[in-house]
Write a protein that holds these residues in place. Structure first.
Motif, PDB file in Angstrom:
ATOM      1  N   ASP A   1       0.917  -1.114  -0.034  1.00 44.74           N
ATOM      2  CA  ASP A   1      -0.110  -0.101   0.017  1.00 44.74           C
ATOM      3  C   ASP A   1       0.868   1.283   0.035  1.00 44.74           C
ATOM      4  O   ASP A   1       0.781   1.867   1.132  1.00 44.74           O
ATOM      5  N   TYR A   2       1.667   1.469  -1.106  1.00 49.80           N
ATOM      6  CA  TYR A   2       2.458   2.606  -1.248  1.00 49.80           C
ATOM      7  C   TYR A   2       1.938   4.021  -1.057  1.00 49.80           C
ATOM      8  O   TYR A   2       2.546   4.892  -0.507  1.00 49.80           O
ATOM      9  N   GLU A   3       0.774   4.255  -1.508  1.00 45.64           N
ATOM     10  CA  GLU A   3       0.295   5.463  -1.448  1.00 45.64           C
ATOM     11  C   GLU A   3       0.179   5.871   0.007  1.00 45.64           C
ATOM     12  O   GLU A   3       0.427   7.141   0.416  1.00 45.64           O
ATOM     13  N   SER A   4      -0.515   4.805   0.889  1.00 46.32           N
ATOM     14  CA  SER A   4      -0.835   5.395   2.344  1.00 46.32           C
ATOM     15  C   SER A   4       0.860   5.488   2.711  1.00 46.32           C
ATOM     16  O   SER A   4       0.883   6.269   3.956  1.00 46.32           O
ATOM     17  N   GLU A   5       1.496   4.432   2.710  1.00 52.70           N
ATOM     18  CA  GLU A   5       3.001   4.629   3.127  1.00 52.70           C
ATOM     19  C   GLU A   5       3.629   6.143   2.897  1.00 52.70           C
ATOM     20  O   GLU A   5       4.032   6.435   3.532  1.00 52.70           O
ATOM     21  N   ILE A   6       3.421   6.472   1.557  1.00 52.96           N
ATOM     22  CA  ILE A   6       4.106   7.641   1.275  1.00 52.96           C
ATOM     23  C   ILE A   6       3.791   8.861   2.016  1.00 52.96           C
ATOM     24  O   ILE A   6       4.285   9.941   2.677  1.00 52.96           O
ATOM     25  N   VAL A   7       2.233   8.842   2.247  1.00 54.63           N
ATOM     26  CA  VAL A   7       1.622  10.081   3.198  1.00 54.63           C
ATOM     27  C   VAL A   7       1.966  10.091   4.438  1.00 54.63           C
ATOM     28  O   VAL A   7       2.500  11.070   5.110  1.00 54.63           O
ATOM     29  N   LEU A   8       2.091   8.786   5.264  1.00 55.03           N
ATOM     30  CA  LEU A   8       2.744   8.598   6.494  1.00 55.03           C
ATOM     31  C   LEU A   8       4.111   9.234   6.621  1.00 55.03           C
ATOM     32  O   LEU A   8       4.416   9.778   7.622  1.00 55.03           O
ATOM     33  N   ARG A   9       4.905   8.859   5.500  1.00 54.36           N
ATOM     34  CA  ARG A   9       6.290   9.003   5.634  1.00 54.36           C
ATOM     35  C   ARG A   9       6.615  10.587   5.541  1.00 54.36           C
ATOM     36  O   ARG A   9       7.363  10.921   6.225  1.00 54.36           O
ATOM     37  N   LYS A  10       5.849  11.196   4.559  1.00 55.90           N
ATOM     38  CA  LYS A  10       5.665  12.669   4.566  1.00 55.90           C
ATOM     39  C   LYS A  10       5.429  13.418   5.960  1.00 55.90           C
ATOM     40  O   LYS A  10       5.991  14.419   6.229  1.00 55.90           O
ATOM     41  N   LEU A  11       4.256  12.672   6.690  1.00 55.59           N
ATOM     42  CA  LEU A  11       3.768  13.235   7.723  1.00 55.59           C
ATOM     43  C   LEU A  11       5.097  13.351   8.861  1.00 55.59           C
ATOM     44  O   LEU A  11       5.439  14.172   9.595  1.00 55.59           O
ATOM     45  N   ALA A  12       5.761  11.967   8.932  1.00 53.07           N
ATOM     46  CA  ALA A  12       7.019  11.836   9.746  1.00 53.07           C
ATOM     47  C   ALA A  12       7.851  12.759   9.811  1.00 53.07           C
ATOM     48  O   ALA A  12       8.494  13.459  10.647  1.00 53.07           O
ATOM     49  N   ILE A  13       8.287  13.185   8.352  1.00 53.59           N
ATOM     50  CA  ILE A  13       9.350  14.122   8.042  1.00 53.59           C
ATOM     51  C   ILE A  13       8.989  15.302   8.558  1.00 53.59           C
ATOM     52  O   ILE A  13       9.975  15.977   9.168  1.00 53.59           O
ATOM     53  N   GLU A  14       7.742  15.876   8.528  1.00 52.53           N
ATOM     54  CA  GLU A  14       7.489  17.108   9.276  1.00 52.53           C
ATOM     55  C   GLU A  14       7.537  16.994  10.824  1.00 52.53           C
ATOM     56  O   GLU A  14       8.133  18.160  11.273  1.00 52.53           O
ATOM     57  N   GLY A  15       7.256  15.903  11.151  1.00 46.50           N
ATOM     58  CA  GLY A  15       7.423  15.879  12.758  1.00 46.50           C
ATOM     59  C   GLY A  15       8.680  15.761  13.112  1.00 46.50           C
ATOM     60  O   GLY A  15       9.087  16.218  13.996  1.00 46.50           O
ATOM     61  N   ILE A  16       9.717  15.207  12.131  1.00 48.21           N
ATOM     62  CA  ILE A  16      11.152  15.071  12.599  1.00 48.21           C
ATOM     63  C   ILE A  16      11.738  16.349  12.691  1.00 48.21           C
ATOM     64  O   ILE A  16      12.520  16.609  13.301  1.00 48.21           O
ATOM     65  N   LYS A  17      11.159  17.238  11.555  1.00 48.07           N
ATOM     66  CA  LYS A  17      11.852  18.703  11.607  1.00 48.07           C
ATOM     67  C   LYS A  17      11.484  19.207  13.097  1.00 48.07           C
ATOM     68  O   LYS A  17      12.516  20.188  13.354  1.00 48.07           O
ATOM     69  N   ASP A  18      10.446  19.071  13.938  1.00 48.56           N
ATOM     70  CA  ASP A  18      10.024  19.658  14.884  1.00 48.56           C
ATOM     71  C   ASP A  18      10.786  19.130  15.970  1.00 48.56           C
ATOM     72  O   ASP A  18      11.425  19.676  16.843  1.00 48.56           O
ATOM     73  N   ILE A  19      11.226  17.938  16.005  1.00 44.78           N
ATOM     74  CA  ILE A  19      11.912  17.272  17.021  1.00 44.78           C
ATOM     75  C   ILE A  19      13.581  17.528  17.112  1.00 44.78           C
ATOM     76  O   ILE A  19      13.919  17.704  17.945  1.00 44.78           O
ATOM     77  N   GLU A  20      14.065  17.793  15.753  1.00 47.68           N
ATOM     78  CA  GLU A  20      15.202  18.200  15.665  1.00 47.68           C
ATOM     79  C   GLU A  20      15.472  19.842  15.965  1.00 47.68           C
ATOM     80  O   GLU A  20      16.679  19.857  16.146  1.00 47.68           O
ATOM     81  N   ASN A  21      14.549  20.480  16.287  1.00 52.26           N
ATOM     82  CA  ASN A  21      14.657  21.820  16.708  1.00 52.26           C
ATOM     83  C   ASN A  21      15.100  21.765  18.349  1.00 52.26           C
ATOM     84  O   ASN A  21      15.788  22.521  18.698  1.00 52.26           O
ATOM     85  N   ASP A  22      14.697  20.628  18.938  1.00 54.43           N
ATOM     86  CA  ASP A  22      15.169  20.611  20.316  1.00 54.43           C
ATOM     87  C   ASP A  22      16.005  19.467  20.590  1.00 54.43           C
ATOM     88  O   ASP A  22      16.665  19.522  21.830  1.00 54.43           O
ATOM     89  N   SER A  23      16.334  18.601  19.835  1.00 48.52           N
ATOM     90  CA  SER A  23      17.106  17.596  19.956  1.00 48.52           C
ATOM     91  C   SER A  23      17.809  16.968  18.870  1.00 48.52           C
ATOM     92  O   SER A  23      17.402  17.088  17.625  1.00 48.52           O
ATOM     93  N   VAL A  24      19.027  16.111  19.063  1.00 45.61           N
ATOM     94  CA  VAL A  24      19.632  15.457  17.927  1.00 45.61           C
ATOM     95  C   VAL A  24      19.156  14.081  17.832  1.00 45.61           C
ATOM     96  O   VAL A  24      19.299  13.271  18.855  1.00 45.61           O
ATOM     97  N   ILE A  25      18.918  13.482  16.607  1.00 41.55           N
ATOM     98  CA  ILE A  25      18.343  12.221  16.322  1.00 41.55           C
ATOM     99  C   ILE A  25      19.505  11.664  15.790  1.00 41.55           C
ATOM    100  O   ILE A  25      20.054  11.854  14.801  1.00 41.55           O
ATOM    101  N   SER A  26      20.003  10.342  16.467  1.00 41.49           N
ATOM    102  CA  SER A  26      21.186   9.731  16.086  1.00 41.49           C
ATOM    103  C   SER A  26      20.962   9.006  14.907  1.00 41.49           C
ATOM    104  O   SER A  26      19.759   8.769  14.508  1.00 41.49           O
ATOM    105  N   ASN A  27      21.976   8.871  13.860  1.00 42.26           N
ATOM    106  CA  ASN A  27      21.759   7.875  12.407  1.00 42.26           C
ATOM    107  C   ASN A  27      21.457   6.500  12.714  1.00 42.26           C
ATOM    108  O   ASN A  27      20.627   5.966  11.843  1.00 42.26           O
TER     109      ASN A  27
END
Length: 722
Positions: free
Chosen positions: A325-351
């Motif tokens: 279900d690649y369409e749903s996968e892409i939607v969720l991952r794009k949402l995750a990227i937006e959330g990751i930007k907010d998280i990285e404003n306050d902390s560092v995410i390891s590789n």
């Protein structure tokens, strides 16, 4: 040619500079750690009366007492802490700053009172525990050192349990699960707490001992646990059942935990358990049920915090990917990227985290590829490659570069395909260099952790011995009316001390054997590793990418198997045969014109019933190839034959028709002789230690194979069944 010389000169210059810096560092370190004699005296502050028989304990393990005139002499170094104790005054802690004479003024306990001493010890213990907790995720060595300092205070069993539980937490965070298990066991010996029991069971699970983990969980009375711990208990039991693939019982445990969590409004666990139930249903192929629970977990995670929401979005995206279900996968991952930007404003995410933006962009690009939308895939793959390069995530960069090469090849962009192929080769070289560096760093980290653990063990032993000695001295100072009882008490204490010391020496000997085995197992001949990497470089240099990839795949499979078995004293013979097949295949791949080989296993042998030390046979095969068959004029043969010797014994024969041991010695350089001797010495040590621990389980004999010019070598390993 000119560029090559310039590069070599710069490399040599950097190497010399690095070695010089390292030597200066080492010299500075040795200067700071110089041990010298510390002289001092202890006397009462008001009357200047000297104190005799004052205990002087150095945190490094040295111990002495003051003489009749209050003086003492002890070996220590700058930075060490002296613990000065006596029954008549409060314990004093003094940090050595120089080698000058020390004068300690004390106040008699009749004036200061015993309560102040106890209060001081309690305060110091709490300070050390708080410091250890503060450094738990930042600096393992420093955190463990604070635990050692906490145990060095006069503490009770409850405090010892608390310190060892925190020590287990440190080891578990740094993935030293075997040491964590030992620490939690000691904690439970001092005080039985539900938190330490749950952590012990989880550590067994993390250490892949699923059966023991499940047994540990089931020995607990879950009904008597606090509500949160009950949920953790159900979750842990479910995790253990998942590991042994009993999915029905796993779901039952998760649902029981979910019921408790819902009833008592334990929101984070409600989210976690919905997610875990969904994952189990997904593994079982029950997609609709999995979707229902994932829908719950997504909604619940959004109510917690941004990081938890992103983690759940990524999990559900993986589920959608598995179900195409690649369409749903892409939607969720794009949402995750937006959330990751907010998280990285306050902390560092390891590789290493699964929620990095470079990983999500790569997954989006891959989803577009699987949907055959190549033009949309390229921007996300390029973004992933760019971010991975900026953050030093070579694994993702390698994958993204490879995908970009494939996409451009499919689109007919030849120039870009070639460019990405060239970059891919560069990243491969950089990645493998980094992997080797990580292996070295991991080994150094393990050694440092072992040193800190040995310090704690030594401090505990010194403390116990010091306490026993003190009590014995007190008994000897009793009045004449109790002299007989004092002698009897002293004798009993001596016997107990002797028995404890005997047990300690026996345990220490076992621990030393285990450490020696771990060290010897980690010394797999680097000769093979570096030659294998040189072969890969040769394949890449000759543009033989397919051969390089195939060789790297087999090589990485072998190294992964070696690392997985590195903590075991014995593994099933079946696994060892698989390793030998893979190792011999790699050697034959490099010397196809020098020898052929065969591995024969008698059909009557059940290879699952026999256990063998991991990689025991590899050095003998390596010697056969490198020092026998490689120098043979015509094509040689290597034969590995496993056959029964008796009902409970088998023999493993490694024979080759190479030039033999005597002729091989004349061809070796001094360095080769040293390396070969070191390798054989390590094997002999391993066999000797294992035979001491497991009652002569392994026997090895080496002789010539035949009476010809090419005498060859025959190694016979006899292995007993458990």
């Amino acid at each position: 040619m000119k560029i090559s010389r310039t590069y070599c000169f710069l490399l040599l210059f950097c190497l010399v500079g690095f070695l010089s810096f390292g030597q200066q560092n080492e010299i500075g370190k040795r200067t700071n750690e110089a041990v010298f004699a510390i002289r001092g005296s202890v006397y009462e502050k008001s009357s200047h009366t000297p104190y005799r028989d004052v205990e002087i304990l150095v945190n490094g393990g040295k111990y002495t007492r003051t003489n009749f005139d209050g003086t003492f002499n002890v070996m220590a170094k700058i930075g060490d802490e002296l613990i000065i104790s006596h029954k008549d005054f409060e314990t004093i802690y003094y940090t050595i700053k120089s080698n000058e004479r020390i004068t300690i003024e004390v106040i008699d306990s009749k004036q200061s009172g015993l309560r102040s001493k106890l209060k001081g010890d309690f305060k110091r213990f709490n300070q050390m525990i708080d410091s250890a907790d503060a450094y738990l995720k930042k600096d393992a060595e420093k955190s463990i050192k604070f635990i050692g300092n906490a145990l060095n205070v006069d503490i009770n069993t409850e405090q010892s349990a608390e310190a060892h539980e925190l020590l287990g937490d440190i080891y578990r965070h740094w993935k030293q699960f075997d040491l964590a298990i030992s620490a939690y066991k000691i904690s439970l010996q001092n005080a039985k707490t539900s938190s330490a029991q749950l952590k012990l069971a989880k550590s067994y699970l993390d250490n892949d001992d699923f059966t023991t983990s499940l047994y540990t969980y089931k020995t607990m009375d879950q009904k008597s646990l606090p509500n949160y711990d009950r949920v953790v208990w159900f979750e842990g039991v479910g995790d253990a059942y998942v590991k042994i693939k009993d999915y029905t019982k796993a779901i039952t445990a998760y649902e029981d935990g979910l019921e408790v969590a819902n009833k008592h409004l334990i929101a984070p666990k409600v989210t976690d358990l919905n997610s875990k139930i969904a994952q189990v249903y997904s593994v079982q192929g029950q997609t609709n049920k999995a979707k229902s629970y994932f829908s719950n977990s997504l909604k619940l995670a959004e109510k917690e915090n941004k990081k938890r929401a992103v983690e759940e979005q990524v999990k559900v995206a993986e589920f959608n990917s598995d179900n195409a279900d690649y369409e749903s996968e892409i939607v969720l991952r794009k949402l995750a990227i937006e959330g990751i930007k907010d998280i990285e404003n306050d902390s560092v995410i390891s590789n290493e985290s699964p929620i990095t933006s470079q990983k999500q962009n790569y997954k989006i690009g891959n989803a577009y590829l699987l949907s055959n939308d190549l033009t949309k895939a390229i921007p996300y793959l390029e973004k992933s490659r760019e971010e991975a390069g900026e953050k030093g995530d070579l694994d993702v960069k390698l994958d993204a570069t490879r995908k970009l090469s494939e996409v451009n090849a499919r689109l007919g962009n030849t120039e870009k395909t070639i460019a990405y192929n060239d970059e891919y080769k560069d990243v491969v070289d950089e990645l493998y260099a980094k992997k080797i560096q990580k292996i070295s760093q991991a080994a150094r980290f393990s050694r440092n952790i072992a040193e800190q653990q040995n310090r704690i063990t030594s401090l505990e032993s010194d403390r116990a011995l010091s306490k026993s000695t003190y009590e014995l001295t007190q008994e000897r100072n009793k009045s004449q009316q109790l002299i007989i009882y004092s002698l009897i008490g002293g004798l009993v204490l001596l016997l107990i001390t002797g028995f404890l010391m005997f047990k300690y020496i026996k345990q220490q000997r076992l621990a030393n054997n285990l450490l020696a085995l771990k060290s010897l197992r980690s010394q797999m001949n680097p000769h093979f590793i570096f030659n294998a990497l040189n072969s890969v470089n040769t394949f890449i240099a000759t543009n033989d990418e397919r051969t390089a990839n195939k060789y790297l795949s087999d090589f990485s499979q072998l190294m992964r198997a070696v690392l997985e078995n590195s903590e075991e004293d014995f593994i099933p013979l079946k696994k060892e045969i698989e390793l030998l097949n893979l190792y011999t295949k790699l050697e034959h791949f490099r010397f196809q014109d020098k020898f052929d080989y065969a591995i024969d296993v008698d059909e009557t042998i059940d290879v699952e019933e026999f256990q063998i030390p991991p990689m025991l046979l590899q050095p003998y095969i390596e010697n056969a190839v490198w020092h026998g068959l490689r120098y043979k004029k015509d094509k040689g043969h290597l034969h590995i034959h496993i056959q029964p010797k008796s009902k409970d014994e088998i023999t493993i024969t490694i024979s080759d028709d190479g030039i033999g041991r005597e002729r091989s010695k004349t061809l070796k350089t001094d360095h080769q002789k040293k390396q070969n001797s070191k390798g054989m010495t390590n094997i002999k040590k391993r066999v000797a230690i294992l035979n001491e621990m497991y009652k002569d389980k392994v026997d090895v004999t080496i002789a010539d194979f035949q009476e010809l010019e090419d005498a060859g070598t025959k190694v016979v390993v006899t292995l007993k069944k458990d």
